[in-house]
Scaffold this active site. Structure first.
Site, PDB file in Angstrom:
ATOM      1  N   GLU A  58      92.366  -3.061  88.010  1.00 43.95           N
ATOM      2  CA  GLU A  58      92.184  -2.130  87.060  1.00 43.95           C
ATOM      3  C   GLU A  58      90.987  -1.074  87.546  1.00 43.95           C
ATOM      4  OE1 GLU A  58      92.535  -0.959  84.346  1.00 43.95           O
ATOM      5  OE2 GLU A  58      91.897  -2.002  82.665  1.00 43.95           O
ATOM      6  N   ASP A 118      85.347  -1.395  80.319  1.00 45.84           N
ATOM      7  CA  ASP A 118      84.584  -0.682  79.252  1.00 45.84           C
ATOM      8  C   ASP A 118      83.955  -1.739  78.450  1.00 45.84           C
ATOM      9  OD1 ASP A 118      83.512   1.295  77.856  1.00 45.84           O
ATOM     10  OD2 ASP A 118      84.984   2.625  77.893  1.00 45.84           O
TER      11      ASP A 118
HETATM   12  C1  PRP Z   1      91.497   2.401  80.065  1.00 46.24           C
HETATM   13  C2  PRP Z   1      91.092   1.740  81.150  1.00 46.24           C
HETATM   14  C3  PRP Z   1      91.317   0.139  80.873  1.00 46.24           C
HETATM   15  C4  PRP Z   1      90.723   0.260  79.318  1.00 46.24           C
HETATM   16  C5  PRP Z   1      89.534  -0.275  79.511  1.00 46.24           C
HETATM   17  O1  PRP Z   1      92.760   2.387  79.686  1.00 46.24           O
HETATM   18  O2  PRP Z   1      92.404   1.919  82.098  1.00 46.24           O
HETATM   19  O3  PRP Z   1      92.657  -0.301  80.759  1.00 46.24           O
HETATM   20  O4  PRP Z   1      90.669   1.537  79.088  1.00 46.24           O
HETATM   21  O5  PRP Z   1      88.677  -0.160  78.140  1.00 46.24           O
HETATM   22  P1  PRP Z   1      88.137  -1.727  77.493  1.00 46.24           P
HETATM   23  O6  PRP Z   1      87.616  -2.333  78.410  1.00 46.24           O
HETATM   24  O7  PRP Z   1      87.265  -0.953  76.490  1.00 46.24           O
HETATM   25  O8  PRP Z   1      89.489  -2.338  76.918  1.00 46.24           O
HETATM   26  P2  PRP Z   1      93.402   3.285  78.529  1.00 46.24           P
HETATM   27  O9  PRP Z   1      93.796   2.325  77.580  1.00 46.24           O
HETATM   28  O10 PRP Z   1      92.852   4.642  78.644  1.00 46.24           O
HETATM   29  O11 PRP Z   1      94.943   3.623  79.519  1.00 46.24           O
HETATM   30  P3  PRP Z   1      95.220   4.331  80.896  1.00 46.24           P
HETATM   31  O12 PRP Z   1      95.018   3.146  81.918  1.00 46.24           O
HETATM   32  O13 PRP Z   1      96.637   4.761  80.670  1.00 46.24           O
HETATM   33  O14 PRP Z   1      93.984   5.430  80.853  1.00 46.24           O
END
Ligand code: PRP
Length: 178
Positions: free
Chosen positions: A98, A102
């Site tokens: 990953e 967040d």
């Molecule tokens: C982002 C990141 C994680 C997630 C983290 O993905 O890549 O997968 O958010 O956030 P969280 O811990 O609050 O769940 P995003 O949904 O932006 O998609 P992407 O990977 O296509 O950028």
């Protein structure tokens, strides 16, 4: 540096060092196991690509794409699988790759999802972690570095699907997203 960035948080060289030290630990820990690296699209692409080059063990790779529902830059607990892995996970030692954790909502869901697919073990490797934003307390086995609660882009990370191609990790100017 891109004009929309306030400053560079991690250079290409610094990222490379983090990737190598994570790979070193993984190479030790997964000896004799059935490793499969599963990248969470799309943010993990550069990290996945660089990390797998440093893995000296036999391993498989796969990808999963999940979308979380939320407003603006905040994800919610609801996660939808947009693209699933393309192979059975029975008996495999899954390492989820990953870009950033967040709130933890996405990985909390994905970890349970892979366990339900009969994986032998499920662990998490993230390049970045924002501990100040954590809502769900999930165990994270491999963390490249903890970052402050600022808007980071580049090296796969986006804002509004832009900036993923930057080879470094930068902090976005607030004027771009506010
Ligand atoms: C982002 C990141 C994680 C997630 C983290 O993905 O890549 O997968 O958010 O956030 P969280 O811990 O609050 O769940 P995003 O949904 O932006 O998609 P992407 O990977 O296509 O950028």
């Amino acid at each position: 540096m891109h004009k929309d960035c306030e400053r560079i948080l991690f250079t290409q060289e610094e990222i490379h060092q983090m990737v190598c030290s994570l790979a070193k630990r993984i190479n030790e820990d997964y000896k004799g196991k059935n490793l499969i690296l599963i990248g969470l699209l799309k943010g993990s692409i550069m990290f996945m690509s660089d990390l797998m080059k440093e893995i000296e063990l036999d391993c498989k790779i796969d990808f999963i794409c999940a979308s979380s529902y939320g407003s603006g830059s905040t994800s919610s607990g609801r996660v939808n699988i947009v693209k699933d892995v393309s192979q059975p996970l029975d008996g495999l030692d899954v390492l989820i790759v990953e870009d950033i954790i967040d709130s933890g909502n996405t990985l909390n869901f994905i970890t349970k999802y892979f366990k339900a697919k009969n994986a032998e073990s499920v662990k998490i490797c993230t390049l970045l972690s924002k501990p100040d934003r954590r809502v769900v307390d999930i165990p994270v086995d491999y963390i490249g570095v903890e970052v402050p609660d600022e808007f980071v882009v580049g090296y796969g990370l986006d804002f509004d699907e832009n900036y993923r191609n930057l080879p470094y990790i930068g902090i976005l100017k607030p004027s771009v997203y506010s």
